[in-house]
Design a protein around this motif. Structure first.
Motif, PDB file in Angstrom:
ATOM      1  N   UNK A 115       0.919  -1.300  -0.023  1.00  0.00           N
ATOM      2  CA  UNK A 115      -0.155  -0.033   0.106  1.00  0.00           C
ATOM      3  C   UNK A 115       0.876   1.256  -0.071  1.00  0.00           C
ATOM      4  N   UNK A 116       0.852   2.013  -1.117  1.00  0.00           N
ATOM      5  CA  UNK A 116       1.464   3.363  -1.038  1.00  0.00           C
ATOM      6  C   UNK A 116       0.635   4.345  -0.722  1.00  0.00           C
ATOM      7  N   UNK A 117       1.091   5.296   0.379  1.00  0.00           N
ATOM      8  CA  UNK A 117       0.389   6.321   0.812  1.00  0.00           C
ATOM      9  C   UNK A 117       1.177   7.770   0.753  1.00  0.00           C
ATOM     10  N   UNK A 118       0.265   8.840   0.723  1.00  0.00           N
ATOM     11  CA  UNK A 118       1.215   9.880   0.756  1.00  0.00           C
ATOM     12  C   UNK A 118       0.291  10.824   1.967  1.00  0.00           C
ATOM     13  N   UNK A 145       8.473   6.394   5.060  1.00  0.00           N
ATOM     14  CA  UNK A 145       8.289   5.476   6.061  1.00  0.00           C
ATOM     15  C   UNK A 145       8.101   3.828   5.459  1.00  0.00           C
ATOM     16  N   UNK A 146       8.756   2.791   5.697  1.00  0.00           N
ATOM     17  CA  UNK A 146       8.482   1.702   5.086  1.00  0.00           C
ATOM     18  C   UNK A 146       8.159   0.551   6.266  1.00  0.00           C
ATOM     19  N   UNK A 147       7.075   0.155   6.238  1.00  0.00           N
ATOM     20  CA  UNK A 147       6.585  -0.988   7.246  1.00  0.00           C
ATOM     21  C   UNK A 147       6.540  -2.279   6.553  1.00  0.00           C
ATOM     22  N   UNK A 148       7.390  -3.248   6.701  1.00  0.00           N
ATOM     23  CA  UNK A 148       7.300  -4.625   5.657  1.00  0.00           C
ATOM     24  C   UNK A 148       6.405  -5.701   6.574  1.00  0.00           C
ATOM     25  N   UNK A 165       4.727   4.863   3.028  1.00  0.00           N
ATOM     26  CA  UNK A 165       4.048   5.980   3.374  1.00  0.00           C
ATOM     27  C   UNK A 165       5.059   7.183   3.160  1.00  0.00           C
ATOM     28  N   UNK A 166       4.588   8.330   2.087  1.00  0.00           N
ATOM     29  CA  UNK A 166       5.445   9.191   1.965  1.00  0.00           C
ATOM     30  C   UNK A 166       4.918  10.470   2.583  1.00  0.00           C
ATOM     31  N   UNK A 167       5.791  10.909   3.418  1.00  0.00           N
ATOM     32  CA  UNK A 167       5.594  12.169   4.169  1.00  0.00           C
ATOM     33  C   UNK A 167       5.897  13.407   3.668  1.00  0.00           C
ATOM     34  N   UNK A 168       5.199  14.391   3.516  1.00  0.00           N
ATOM     35  CA  UNK A 168       5.517  15.556   2.908  1.00  0.00           C
ATOM     36  C   UNK A 168       6.167  16.542   3.956  1.00  0.00           C
TER      37      UNK A 168
END
Lengths: 666, 275
Positions: A115-118, A145-148, A165-168
């Protein structure tokens, strides 16, 4: 399933009794929203949010989270998430799917299960099952952030293999202007600009990025073992993002975002393919009390595909996926350090696709979840979560539990273990596709598809002392009812027409491990070494027939290395040299000898190993100007065959870049 | 139990608050279309390209048919009725694929039938191919009178020859075809690798082609490249001069090869007859 619940209840009861006996944990374990968004960059790298949906110190998070910081992103000089993950995550491999769209394999899971999140919000649209990675630009990114491990108990469908999760960034300075450009061979260019302003209560950041590449040919040897590509299609992309925040008082904050993405791919001169995305979101964060926090958000995301017929000037849309989502998230922080989190979501999903049986389809989903983060003692922490999802299409409902334990025998060492269930609801296209794929076969959806389920078990240990750190992790996933396409077959009364139907496969497993060593020294040297082992079992259908996966499986061994050296060469000048290396082992893929006569069996196609190095030097002047010179593929590796998983390179590539930054301090 | 009650005592108030917030957001979001925005940036072209004298639309996307056109009959029909639809002059005839007798190889050169070839579709491309098998069939049926015939990206003529000009606009052509009298016109020639008919083994790179004479010059107006997959089409917008056996000329130009929905090999042809 029953066993999972029993385990959850047992552990919950156990933790309750333990909690009653132990003294309260230190509340410093939690991080306030303000601290998490307004602190210095170095502090931000130590805060994570993805694994629990609450801000936690990275070392104290019950879920192991890999953070790629803003400075790591700068060292890689990555344009988008694909470039970044390829250089930072050993188990991540991007390969070509049809039309040279990109497919990700991360530790044995494909793009539909990652799941890719922004900023915590999911995206719409897919390109051959994966999100369009080109729209995930690295402009204005604070950290990734990468949760595997399975994130379905918090995030729902499509998170069985993990979350990225890409956090701006949040604008805090009164004025900041960034401009940068980079050019390389094959007409590759990247130009970015950003303007950020803030007056304390209102801040705004506008980012614009344009990248382009020309079409070029690559050479292949005689008699390739599998499909190769001979041309790398040119493209041009635009990415525009604006983020505005309004903080009327200390307790309330509203954040708005608007984004536009455009890509044109020159697969043919006459009919370039176009991809567009329109995104908008609004989020309100309210610190109701010192202990209670509420977040409500609305997200609109529309991803379109069209063909531009240059001869007639028509731009004809053949795909549109529109998602409207509403989310609420509540956190209650107890004095003893426990955190209760609950949330609800509603999403409306609309799909227009000329390949569907019928012009369009839609469905809605409702979800709710609860999570309790229990500080059992100074040494023990337990996180348990439960989520319920309902999808109107097929009246499909899922209950997804998760439990994680963290044990900290000494301040430098964390031991974690967890179990999480994952699921992926069938996509609308998988249920309702019906189209002739260029005369090869008919792709046929299956309305009877069941959701894909998985059981994820993971253990990890991380040790950090001074400037050195080591992290080791292992995981095992049992996947049931994986959704894939069937063996090519003919149907009664359809002549010799081949069909490829979507089906649920039999159970199979994926397991692996990863180790990462990091260190930096006072003399400016730093290093990061990581190795990943992945074993992806060949799936079979319910009748026991081996299935050739539409994508090449994960490589068993992957090694990443980064060495960097930074030195203040004069009062105002600083030099940084970075060497990145990536080694991937060969991989065997089982493929049909004859797609029209599967009784002939399968053959093993071996895709070769490769190694790539990138050397870059960056000289900065007064922290305002930066000059970068990089050589990608330093050892001039030229693949003999360009298979779908061969890196897109035809030899060494020199990149030259410069950047300007104006920053007005408050 | 007491611990549990104390821990979750805040829940009822929070549930109310959550529901109110969700409701407020839902109402706000109703303002946005569930089926997307900016739909008007895309085109909805008319269902068919407008036909008129001098412009012809032929759906030649079928793998199994030839589409025949008789210029003289078309011209006569237009003279009688100016509203005559040019595509009504097109006659469709199927390509024979049924095997007539067992044979591994053609008994004679250029025999009627299907020539099965393996193409290096995943490697060096379709120009690299190897003959596999011959399937004898009936001879291709033809109308009593015809000038040119179309099959996807292939064109053949009825005893005519073709010259490719450098002109890209019909209106730029010289007034008379006599200007091309000395040009190197090219006749049809035998072809057993381009008229793709049988695609049951396509995924293995094996295609059954009709063995037939085609005009390589005129067929060059639309070329297909594999790889990539799906194939890449490219249009050559030059004007082609066709010298018909009876000594008359026609000028042809491929204006477009896609339908409004993007289907390939739906041909929009500009023509001048007699030229």
């Amino acid at each position: 399933m029953k066993h999972s619940f029993a385990l959850l209840i047992l552990l919950t009861a156990l933790s309750l009794s333990l909690h009653a006996e132990e003294e309260p944990a230190d509340s410093i374990r939690r991080v306030s929203r303000k601290a998490a968004t307004n602190s210095a960059e170095q502090t931000l790298d130590e805060v994570v949010v993805t694994g629990t949906q609450t801000y936690k110190w990275k070392a104290d998070a019950p879920v192991l989270t890999r953070v790629i910081s803003a400075s790591d992103i700068e060292k890689t000089d990555a344009t988008d998430v694909e470039e970044l993950l390829s250089q930072e995550i050993p188990g991540a491999e991007f390969s070509y799917a049809m039309n040279q769209l990109k497919h990700l394999n991360l530790n044995g899971f494909g793009g539909q299960s990652i799941l890719f999140l922004v900023d915590g919000e999911r995206l719409s649209g897919e390109t051959m099952d994966d999100v369009d990675f080109a729209r995930l630009t690295m402009s204005n990114v604070q950290r990734v952030e990468i949760v595997k491990e399975s994130g379905s108990a918090l995030y729902g469908s499509n998170a069985a293999g993990g979350i990225i999760n890409i956090i701006t960034k949040e604008q805090t300075e009164p004025l900041r202007i960034d401009v940068d450009g980079r050019v390389a061979k094959h007409g590759e260019s990247r130009f970015r600009g950003a303007v950020g302003t803030s007056n304390g209560s209102v801040s705004n950041t506008l980012n614009v990025e344009r990248t382009a590449r020309e079409t070029y040919s690559v050479h292949n040897g005689e008699s390739p073992a599998a499909q190769v590509y001979t041309t790398v299609f040119g493209n041009q992309k635009w990415n525009l993002n604006d983020k505005i925040s309004f903080t009327p008082n200390e307790k309330f904050k509203i954040t708005g975002h608007a984004g536009y993405y455009f890509q044109e791919v020159y697969r043919t001169i006459d009919t370039p393919e176009r991809y567009r995305d329109f995104a908008a979101s609004l989020r309100a964060t309210w610190d109701i009390t010192e202990k209670d926090n509420l977040v409500a958000s609305y997200i609109f995301d529309q991803y379109d595909k069209s063909d531009f017929q240059r001869l007639t000037g028509y731009d004809i849309r053949d795909y549109s996926n529109v998602k409207n989502s509403f989310r609420t998230l509540y956190n209650h922080f107890r004095d003893d350090g426990d955190i209760f989190t609950a949330g609800a979501e509603y999403a409306y999903d609309y799909l227009l696709n000329t390949h569907l049986e019928g012009p369009s389809k839609n469905q809605y989903s409702c979800s709710s979840f609860a999570q309790y983060d229990w500080i059992l003692s100074f040494k023990w922490e337990m996180l348990s979560a439960l989520r319920f999802d309902y999808f109107s299409e097929g009246k499909n409902s899922q209950i997804t539990p998760k439990i994680s334990l963290r044990y900290q025998p000494q301040p430098e060492l964390n031991l974690r273990m967890g179990y999480g269930r994952g699921f992926r609801a069938p996509a609308l296209k998988e249920k309702y596709y019906l189209f002739d794929m260029e005369g090869i076969w008919i792709i046929k959806g299956n309305p009877q598809l069941k959701a894909e389920l998985s059981h994820n078990f993971n253990v990890s240990a991380d040790y950090k002392k001074g400037n050195y750190g080591i992290t080791a992790s292992a995981y095992y996933n049992k996947v049931q009812n994986k959704i894939s396409t069937s063996i090519p077959h003919m149907l009664p009364n359809e002549g010799n027409q081949l069909f490829l139907e979507y089906i649920n496969l039999d159970s199979y497993s994926v397991y692996g491990s990863e180790i990462m060593l990091q260190g930096h020294w006072e003399n400016g040297f730093g290093t990061s070494l990581s190795y990943a082992y992945t074993h992806e079992q060949l799936p079979s259908d319910k009748e026991g027939n081996s299935i050739s996966s539409p994508y090449i499986p994960a490589r068993k061994h992957a090694l990443m290395m980064r060495f960097d050296w930074e030195k203040q060469t004069s009062e105002k000048r600083k030099l940084r040299v970075t060497l990145n290396g990536r080694m991937l082992s060969s991989v065997k893929s089982a493929e049909y000898i004859d797609y029209y006569d599967i009784s002939k069996g399968m053959r093993q196609v071996e895709y070769p190993a490769y190694m790539l190095w990138k050397l870059s030097a960056c000289e900065s002047f007064d922290d305002k100007f930066k000059l970068t010179l990089a050589v990608d593929n330093l050892l001039n590796y030229k693949p003999e065959y360009h298979y779908m998983n061969t890196p897109v390179t035809d030899g060494a590539n020199v990149m030259i870049g410069c950047a300007f930054c104006f920053n007005k301090q408050r | 139990m007491t611990i549990l009650t104390r821990k979750f005592a805040f829940l009822p108030a929070i549930c109310k608050l959550g529901a109110k917030s969700l409701l407020a957001f839902t109402v706000a979001a109703m303002l946005v279309s569930c089926e997307g925005i900016f739909q008007n940036i895309y085109d909805n072209p008319p269902p068919e390209t407008e036909e008129k004298a001098g412009r012809l639309l032929i759906d030649a996307s079928s793998w199994n048919d030839w589409y025949y056109l008789d210029f003289k009959a078309l011209d006569d029909s237009l003279k009688k009725d100016k509203r005559y639809n040019p595509s009504d002059a097109v006659v469709r005839i199927s390509i024979p694929t049924e095997e007539t007798q067992k044979s591994d190889n053609p008994d004679s050169q250029n025999a009627d039938g299907i020539y099965v070839y393996w193409y290096d579709v995943y490697g060096a491309g379709i120009s690299h191919n190897v003959f596999q098998q011959f399937i004898p069939t009936e001879t291709q049926e033809e109308p009593s009178a015809w000038s040119v015939a179309f099959h996807r990206n292939n064109v053949r003529t009825n005893g005519a020859s073709v010259f490719e000009t450098e002109f890209t606009r019909m209106e730029d052509l010289p007034e008379s075809s006599l200007s091309f009298a000395d040009a190197p016109f090219v006749e049809d020639e035998w072809n057993e690798t381009d008229v793709w008919v049988l695609r049951e083994q396509m995924l293995n790179g094996i295609i059954g082609n009709q063995g037939i004479r085609t005009n390589r010059v005129l067929s060059n107006w639309l070329t297909v490249e594999i790889p990539p997959i799906p194939p890449a089409f490219s249009l050559n917008n030059h004007v082609f001069i066709v010298r018909l056996p009876e000594g008359t000329y026609a000028a042809l130009q491929l204006e477009n090869y896609q339908s409004e929905k993007g289907t390939k090999c739906v041909l929009t042809i500009n023509y001048i007859y007699p030229y």
